[in-house]
Design a protein around this motif. Structure first.
Motif, PDB file in Angstrom:
ATOM      1  N   UNK A  78     -69.653 -18.811  -3.760  1.00  0.00           N
ATOM      2  CA  UNK A  78     -68.870 -20.033  -3.522  1.00  0.00           C
ATOM      3  C   UNK A  78     -68.430 -20.121  -2.067  1.00  0.00           C
ATOM      4  N   UNK A  79     -67.956 -19.008  -1.526  1.00  0.00           N
ATOM      5  CA  UNK A  79     -67.532 -18.994  -0.124  1.00  0.00           C
ATOM      6  C   UNK A  79     -68.728 -19.233   0.798  1.00  0.00           C
ATOM      7  N   UNK A  80     -69.854 -18.638   0.473  1.00  0.00           N
ATOM      8  CA  UNK A  80     -71.057 -18.845   1.273  1.00  0.00           C
ATOM      9  C   UNK A  80     -71.505 -20.296   1.257  1.00  0.00           C
ATOM     10  N   UNK A  81     -71.475 -20.919   0.084  1.00  0.00           N
ATOM     11  CA  UNK A  81     -71.853 -22.329  -0.016  1.00  0.00           C
ATOM     12  C   UNK A  81     -70.889 -23.205   0.779  1.00  0.00           C
ATOM     13  N   UNK A  82     -69.601 -22.875   0.740  1.00  0.00           N
ATOM     14  CA  UNK A  82     -68.610 -23.638   1.513  1.00  0.00           C
ATOM     15  C   UNK A  82     -68.862 -23.490   3.017  1.00  0.00           C
ATOM     16  N   UNK A  83     -69.203 -22.287   3.465  1.00  0.00           N
ATOM     17  CA  UNK A  83     -69.527 -22.073   4.885  1.00  0.00           C
ATOM     18  C   UNK A  83     -70.776 -22.844   5.299  1.00  0.00           C
ATOM     19  N   UNK A 134     -74.309 -17.703   8.604  1.00  0.00           N
ATOM     20  CA  UNK A 134     -73.308 -16.811   8.003  1.00  0.00           C
ATOM     21  C   UNK A 134     -73.070 -17.184   6.548  1.00  0.00           C
ATOM     22  N   UNK A 135     -72.995 -18.469   6.280  1.00  0.00           N
ATOM     23  CA  UNK A 135     -72.819 -18.918   4.904  1.00  0.00           C
ATOM     24  C   UNK A 135     -73.980 -18.512   4.023  1.00  0.00           C
ATOM     25  N   UNK A 136     -75.197 -18.660   4.543  1.00  0.00           N
ATOM     26  CA  UNK A 136     -76.377 -18.261   3.789  1.00  0.00           C
ATOM     27  C   UNK A 136     -76.347 -16.759   3.496  1.00  0.00           C
ATOM     28  N   UNK A 137     -75.952 -15.968   4.497  1.00  0.00           N
ATOM     29  CA  UNK A 137     -75.854 -14.519   4.309  1.00  0.00           C
ATOM     30  C   UNK A 137     -74.822 -14.174   3.229  1.00  0.00           C
TER      31      UNK A 137
END
Length: 154
Positions: A78-83, A134-137
């Protein structure tokens, strides 16, 4: 969607209202006349409302997904998708609003451009793409930690 809307709200609150580097349509209406400022503030307000709606839709989709599963949603994906959404908004803003449409360019104290000819934009795009990466990672490592290697799924 949540990250995209959140980034738009941060942009309008920090860059448009607090720092006053630019407004949404300051490339079309001058910021330094009363009529121009009124139009820019109206456009910023409508933009804020739009970003709030997009953010709300994103939050609603997360809430709906949470209700459809027995297992709690993982925070890292969820955090990655938000980034990713945050970075995508910033790329969109620099490419479409700044470069293609010329709606606005960031300016500093006394109305001086932060960079002549929009040279600010390539730097902003690079930083924005770092947010996407970074979000993808974060997203990919969150998926791997939750279900093992993503290649193991059939």
């Amino acid at each position: 969607m949540f990250g995209f809307g959140f980034s738009g709200l941060i942009d309008v609150i920090v860059l448009h209202q607090i720092l006053q580097w630019h407004h949404l349509v300051s490339g079309l209406y001058p910021m330094y006349t009363l009529d121009g400022l009124e139009m820019n503030i109206l456009a910023d307000g409508l933009f804020s409302l739009g970003m709030l709606i997009i953010m709300g839709i994103g939050a609603g989709l997360v809430w709906q997904s949470e209700r459809r599963t027995i297992v709690p949603l993982a925070v890292r994906p969820l955090a990655g998708a938000a980034l990713i959404g945050l970075g995508v908004f910033d790329v969109y803003d620099a490419l479409i609003d700044h470069a293609l449409l010329g709606l606005h360019q960031p300016v500093g104290p006394g109305g001086q451009p932060l960079s002549p000819g929009g040279q600010y934009n390539p730097h902003w795009i690079a930083v924005s793409l770092l947010f996407v990466a970074a979000g993808y990672y974060v997203y990919r490592t969150g998926i791997q930690n939750r279900s093992g290697s993503p290649d193991d799924r059939t």
